[in-house]
Design a protein around this motif. Structure first.
Motif, PDB file in Angstrom:
ATOM      1  N   ALA A 117      -4.580   8.363  -3.343  1.00  0.00           N
ATOM      2  CA  ALA A 117      -3.897   7.582  -2.404  1.00  0.00           C
ATOM      3  C   ALA A 117      -2.790   8.452  -1.839  1.00  0.00           C
ATOM      4  CB  ALA A 117      -3.019   6.461  -3.077  1.00  0.00           C
ATOM      5  N   TYR A 119       0.992   9.371   0.189  1.00  0.00           N
ATOM      6  CA  TYR A 119       2.329   8.807   0.467  1.00  0.00           C
ATOM      7  C   TYR A 119       2.421   8.413   2.069  1.00  0.00           C
ATOM      8  CZ  TYR A 119       4.532  10.220  -4.102  1.00  0.00           C
ATOM      9  OH  TYR A 119       5.067  10.367  -5.183  1.00  0.00           O
ATOM     10  N   ILE A 126      -1.428  11.329  -4.167  1.00  0.00           N
ATOM     11  CA  ILE A 126      -1.802  10.890  -5.797  1.00  0.00           C
ATOM     12  C   ILE A 126      -3.060  10.998  -5.962  1.00  0.00           C
ATOM     13  CG2 ILE A 126      -0.964   9.497  -7.624  1.00  0.00           C
ATOM     14  CD1 ILE A 126       1.478   8.562  -5.894  1.00  0.00           C
ATOM     15  N   LEU A 159      -6.197   3.312  -7.398  1.00  0.00           N
ATOM     16  CA  LEU A 159      -4.656   3.488  -7.189  1.00  0.00           C
ATOM     17  C   LEU A 159      -4.326   3.240  -5.763  1.00  0.00           C
ATOM     18  CD1 LEU A 159      -2.495   5.447  -8.224  1.00  0.00           C
ATOM     19  CD2 LEU A 159      -3.525   7.210  -6.932  1.00  0.00           C
ATOM     20  N   ALA A 160      -3.240   2.643  -5.730  1.00  0.00           N
ATOM     21  CA  ALA A 160      -2.590   2.333  -4.310  1.00  0.00           C
ATOM     22  C   ALA A 160      -1.066   2.657  -4.241  1.00  0.00           C
ATOM     23  CB  ALA A 160      -2.817   0.829  -4.101  1.00  0.00           C
ATOM     24  N   ILE A 161      -0.581   3.002  -3.040  1.00  0.00           N
ATOM     25  CA  ILE A 161       0.832   3.060  -2.987  1.00  0.00           C
ATOM     26  C   ILE A 161       1.316   2.094  -1.868  1.00  0.00           C
ATOM     27  CG2 ILE A 161       2.563   4.673  -1.992  1.00  0.00           C
ATOM     28  CD1 ILE A 161       0.941   6.868  -2.952  1.00  0.00           C
ATOM     29  N   SER A 162       2.547   1.283  -2.179  1.00  0.00           N
ATOM     30  CA  SER A 162       2.992   0.442  -1.369  1.00  0.00           C
ATOM     31  C   SER A 162       3.536   0.985   0.054  1.00  0.00           C
ATOM     32  CB  SER A 162       4.397  -0.143  -2.041  1.00  0.00           C
ATOM     33  OG  SER A 162       5.377   0.978  -2.411  1.00  0.00           O
ATOM     34  N   MET A 168       3.510   2.557  -7.038  1.00  0.00           N
ATOM     35  CA  MET A 168       2.127   2.615  -7.057  1.00  0.00           C
ATOM     36  C   MET A 168       1.540   1.676  -8.102  1.00  0.00           C
ATOM     37  SD  MET A 168       1.600   6.454  -8.764  1.00  0.00           S
ATOM     38  CE  MET A 168       2.709   6.666 -10.437  1.00  0.00           C
ATOM     39  N   THR A 170      -1.825   0.923 -10.440  1.00  0.00           N
ATOM     40  CA  THR A 170      -3.126   1.359 -10.879  1.00  0.00           C
ATOM     41  C   THR A 170      -3.947   0.402 -11.840  1.00  0.00           C
ATOM     42  OG1 THR A 170      -1.949   1.996 -12.922  1.00  0.00           O
ATOM     43  CG2 THR A 170      -2.375   3.957 -11.469  1.00  0.00           C
ATOM     44  N   THR A 182       7.469   5.606  -7.954  1.00  0.00           N
ATOM     45  CA  THR A 182       6.836   6.790  -7.417  1.00  0.00           C
ATOM     46  C   THR A 182       7.945   7.965  -7.832  1.00  0.00           C
ATOM     47  OG1 THR A 182       7.528   6.228  -5.137  1.00  0.00           O
ATOM     48  CG2 THR A 182       5.270   5.829  -5.832  1.00  0.00           C
ATOM     49  N   ARG A 185       8.493   7.801 -11.916  1.00  0.00           N
ATOM     50  CA  ARG A 185       7.149   7.971 -12.488  1.00  0.00           C
ATOM     51  C   ARG A 185       7.231   6.891 -13.884  1.00  0.00           C
ATOM     52  NH1 ARG A 185       4.866  14.139 -11.643  1.00  0.00           N
ATOM     53  NH2 ARG A 185       5.708  14.179  -9.435  1.00  0.00           N
ATOM     54  N   SER A 207       4.282  -5.393   0.714  1.00  0.00           N
ATOM     55  CA  SER A 207       4.413  -4.776  -0.608  1.00  0.00           C
ATOM     56  C   SER A 207       4.890  -5.718  -1.852  1.00  0.00           C
ATOM     57  CB  SER A 207       5.331  -3.773  -0.716  1.00  0.00           C
ATOM     58  OG  SER A 207       4.560  -2.535  -0.040  1.00  0.00           O
TER      59      SER A 207
END
Length: 279
Positions: A117, A119, A126, A159-162, A168, A170, A182, A185, A207
């Protein structure tokens, strides 16, 4: 028209989401198709396969990239559409400019790479691996950003990011999906517990909602707008069998009214199949 794309043994299918009919089928690879992803402008499609290739399409094949030494499990376009990254069983991520030129040295991992994914800034990405670790990278320099995060006790499938880059999500074989900050962590909210393996995860555009799905054949919608009061709803989808005249769509050209994938697709990942869509 609202459309969905799916991958199968050696080809992918484009469906009309409203009529549930196949619009087009292409023989894309010589082995299982693992991942399908659209460029941000919806004009190009990237597909990866067990035959070790990443292919980029614009109605017809534009680039055929075969630098990996193992099954290519995942690919993802950067938010600005100028780069694409591919991850493989060879424990490497390659980053490419969308004109087909490799941008940097391979990003080396300790385990096969299952998901990638970007940023929102399109500079950092990531990657998630079979051993449950997540890696953070500066794509232009190929530099790893800090140590890897041991996020799960089993393989991470998705895996995804907002959209704002703050969280993120998983999804793992350990029967859980998890949310992470993010920046720190650290875990965000509670563990999203499942009864079986979780294969895919996605954020809604705002999100506020995370969707997960896996071996349970059920879609779970998690309201994460309040970190300490995450709630969940369940959706049981009705699966549609392919049309009886399925094979007649294979390798058929698009209609004369469409000269690009954007003409076919307006809205758009595991048993070897992934779905690329805007949730």
């Amino acid at each position: 028209m609202s459309s969905v794309v799916s991958g199968a043994r050696d080809r992918y299918y484009i469906w009309d989401a409203d009529t549930k009919q196949i619009i087009r089928c292409l023989s894309a690879h010589t082995n299982w198709v693992n991942c399908i992803w659209f460029s941000p402008d919806k004009k190009r499609l990237a597909s990866t396969s067990d035959n070790g290739t990443l292919k980029i399409w614009d109605v017809e094949l534009v680039f055929n990239i075969n630098n990996h030494w193992g099954n290519v499990w995942t690919a993802a376009y950067s938010s600005n559409g100028t780069k694409i990254a591919s991850g493989s069983a060879d424990c490497m991520v390659h980053v490419w400019k969308t004109i087909g030129k490799q941008q940097s040295q391979p990003l080396i991992h300790d385990s096969p790479v299952y998901s990638i994914a970007w940023y929102p800034d399109s500079c950092c990405l990531i990657s998630a691996c079979y051993d449950g670790h997540i890696y953070f990278w500066n794509a232009p320099t190929s530099a790893q950003l800090g140590s890897s995060l041991h996020a799960h006790s089993a393989a991470i499938h998705s895996l995804a990011i907002s959209s704002d880059g703050e969280l993120m999500a998983t999804a793992s074989n350990d029967h859980t999906a998890r949310l992470w900050s993010t920046s720190t962590r650290k875990p965000f909210g509670r563990v999203l517990q499942h009864a079986d393996m979780v294969f895919t995860v996605a954020f809604s555009p705002d999100s506020r909602i995370v969707a997960t799905s896996g071996q349970e054949n059920t879609i779970f919608l998690w309201d994460i707008s309040q970190e300490f009061t995450i709630t969940m709803n369940v959706v049981s989808p009705s699966f549609v069998s392919p049309a009886s005249n399925f094979t007649s769509y294979i390798d058929q050209p698009p209609s004369a009214s469409s000269n690009s994938l954007s003409g076919l697709l307006h809205q758009h990942r595991t048993d070897g199949t992934e779905f690329a869509q805007n949730l």
